[in-house]
Design an enzyme around this catalytic site. Structure first.
Site, mmCIF file in Angstrom:
data_model
loop_
_atom_site.group_PDB
_atom_site.id
_atom_site.type_symbol
_atom_site.label_atom_id
_atom_site.label_comp_id
_atom_site.label_asym_id
_atom_site.label_seq_id
_atom_site.Cartn_x
_atom_site.Cartn_y
_atom_site.Cartn_z
ATOM 1 C CG ASN A 11 -1.882 1.100 1.312
ATOM 2 O OD1 ASN A 11 -1.844 2.015 0.482
ATOM 3 N ND2 ASN A 11 -2.769 1.048 2.282
ATOM 4 N NE ARG A 93 -6.350 1.576 -0.446
ATOM 5 C CZ ARG A 93 -6.744 2.201 0.635
ATOM 6 N NH1 ARG A 93 -6.046 2.093 1.754
ATOM 7 N NH2 ARG A 93 -7.834 2.925 0.617
ATOM 8 C CG HIS A 181 -12.304 5.071 1.596
ATOM 9 N ND1 HIS A 181 -12.837 6.220 2.106
ATOM 10 C CD2 HIS A 181 -10.986 5.100 1.893
ATOM 11 C CE1 HIS A 181 -11.871 6.947 2.662
ATOM 12 N NE2 HIS A 181 -10.738 6.287 2.545
ATOM 13 N NE ARG A 241 -7.829 13.506 1.829
ATOM 14 C CZ ARG A 241 -7.977 12.207 1.623
ATOM 15 N NH1 ARG A 241 -8.861 11.779 0.740
ATOM 16 N NH2 ARG A 241 -7.251 11.324 2.270
ATOM 17 C CD GLU A 388 -8.802 -0.058 3.620
ATOM 18 O OE1 GLU A 388 -8.200 -0.231 4.705
ATOM 19 O OE2 GLU A 388 -9.226 1.043 3.244
#
Ligand code: ADP
Length: 404
Positions: A11, A93, A181, A241, A388
């Protein structure tokens, strides 16, 4: 997949590469680690086994590594620590798979070339995701690599859920909602029916609340709408963000304040969200521990926007049967979950305060889904720890076996 085979999950972000090693057909996690602070100052590496013992540590003082050098180091490190295991493949990923990839993909030259054309859609993430793929292809060309995409789970959303109200000349360039996601949502869709079979065909809104935060509406385990859109900045306010913003604000920043693209990008991606509103920190734990009213305001705005988004996603589903929390905040903050559930009482969510308070420690014991709503609640509320990496390992194995 033999007992002595393993899959490595990578990742990679702009300044770090995280990895996890899964062993044997049961994909047991055995080792994880990261190289962080790439490109600046002192790059650091650390790795632990799943009992928490440190198995490797190193730093490069004032000689930072880039992605390629970090992967070269990791391949070398793996060579010394695999103890006879054979690397069956590497799963990556990858933030964006465009409209082409609705599932995991073998990363051959052709796939890589396509993904490189998507860089303008995700300039802050995609090049960093792909750099380790190129590095492995050069340094260990015999090892198969599989890409798992954060957008893939959302590819089948209804056309209306994917559309902006923009002219065809713009949408035809790929300017539409993609959703992100997806690997986390797919993992939730996988876990939930195992926890309660009645939820297999349910209308579910899942909230992945971490540094990045989004929500996804799922019907029968398939994505039908999501809060993130063209980029991973839309929807909920996040650590740094801003989340959903009237586009008129961007015009104002440019036209009236004279900000250029780089300045607007920095403001909206790195200086807004929980950090911007509180002026204190992007970190929910820090804000929860603070007595400063600005910290409270940031938390309130976060949960308020989550409540609004929940209403919108429940509308896309035509009702709601279950609400699921995941990600660092969703799994660990009983206070944020309580606030969002309180605002969702009108939808039929009734939280069990004792179960909610226990969810964090129970999660650590059980490692799986944990119900936090009362037995009478019309809408079930659950905590499902994000994983994940496991999802990527499963996809990678399945893709390699179907290809063999
Ligand atoms: P990322 O999106 O980078 O993977 P995580 O999923 O790890 O991020 O989530 C990080 C967020 O989770 C941070 O805001 C952090 O403060 C929050 N968090 C972690 N533990 C707790 C806790 N016990 N209480 C409240 N927030 C927490």
């Amino acid at each position: 997949m033999e007992a002595a085979d393993c899959i490595i999950v990578i990742n990679a972000g702009s300044s770090s590469i995280k990895f996890t090693l899964f062993v044997g057909p049961a994909l047991l996690p055995s080792l994880k680690g990261k190289v962080e602070n790439l490109y600046r100052g002192t790059t650091r590496f650390s790795a632990q086994d799943f009992q928490g013992a440190v198995v490797g540590e190193r730093s490069w003082a004032d000689a930072p590594l880039d992605h390629h050098a970090a992967m070269a180091f990791l391949i070398d490190f793996a060579g010394g620590h695999l103890q006879g295991l054979r690397v069956r493949g590497i799963g990556h990923r990858i933030v964006h798979g465009g409209v082409r990839y609705s599932g995991p993909q073998l990363l051959d030259d052709e796939a890589l070339s396509y993904l490189e054309t998507l860089a303008p859609l995700a300039p802050l993430h995609l090049p960093h995701n792909l750099a380790p793929v190129r590095a492995v292809a050069a340094l260990a060309p015999g090892v198969p690599q599989v890409g798992c995409f954060d957008t893939a789970f959302h590819v089948g959303q209804p056309a209306l859920a994917q559309a902006f109200a923009l002219p065809e000349s713009i949408t035809s360039l790929g300017v539409r909602r993609y959703g992100f996601h997806g690997l986390s949502y797919e993992h939730i869709a996988y876990c939930l029916p195992l926890a309660d079979p009645a939820l297999a065909s349910a209308r579910v809104v899942a909230a992945h609340l971490g540094n990045g935060a989004s929500m996804c509406a799922m019907a029968g385990g398939r994505s039908v709408a999501s809060s993130m859109g063209f980029t991973a900045i839309d929807g909920l306010p996040m650590g740094t963000r801003c989340g959903a913003l009237d586009p008129g604000v961007v015009l104002y920043l440019v036209d009236q304040l004279g900000m250029d693209v780089a300045a607007v990008q920095k403001l909206l991606y790195q200086e807004s969200g929980l950090l911007g509103v509180s002026g204190i920190s992007p970190d929910m734990r820090t804000l929860e521990a603070s007595a400063d009213p600005r910290a409270q305001l940031a938390i309130d705005l976060f949960t308020y926007r989550a409540g609004r988004e929940l209403g919108s996603l429940a509308a896309a589903l035509g009702g709601l049967d279950a609400l699921v929390f995941s990600g660092g905040i969703g799994e660990n903050s009983a206070r944020v979950r309580a606030a969002i559930c309180r605002d969702a009482a009108w939808l039929g969510v009734e939280l069990d305060a004792t179960l909610n308070a226990a969810a964090g420690s129970a999660r650590a014991e059980a490692g799986g889904a944990f119900r936090i709503s009362t037995a009478e609640s019309r809408v079930a509320a659950w905590v499902v720890p994000a994983n994940e990496e496991l999802m990527i390992a499963r996809h990678t194995l399945a893709r390699l076996e179907s290809h063999a």
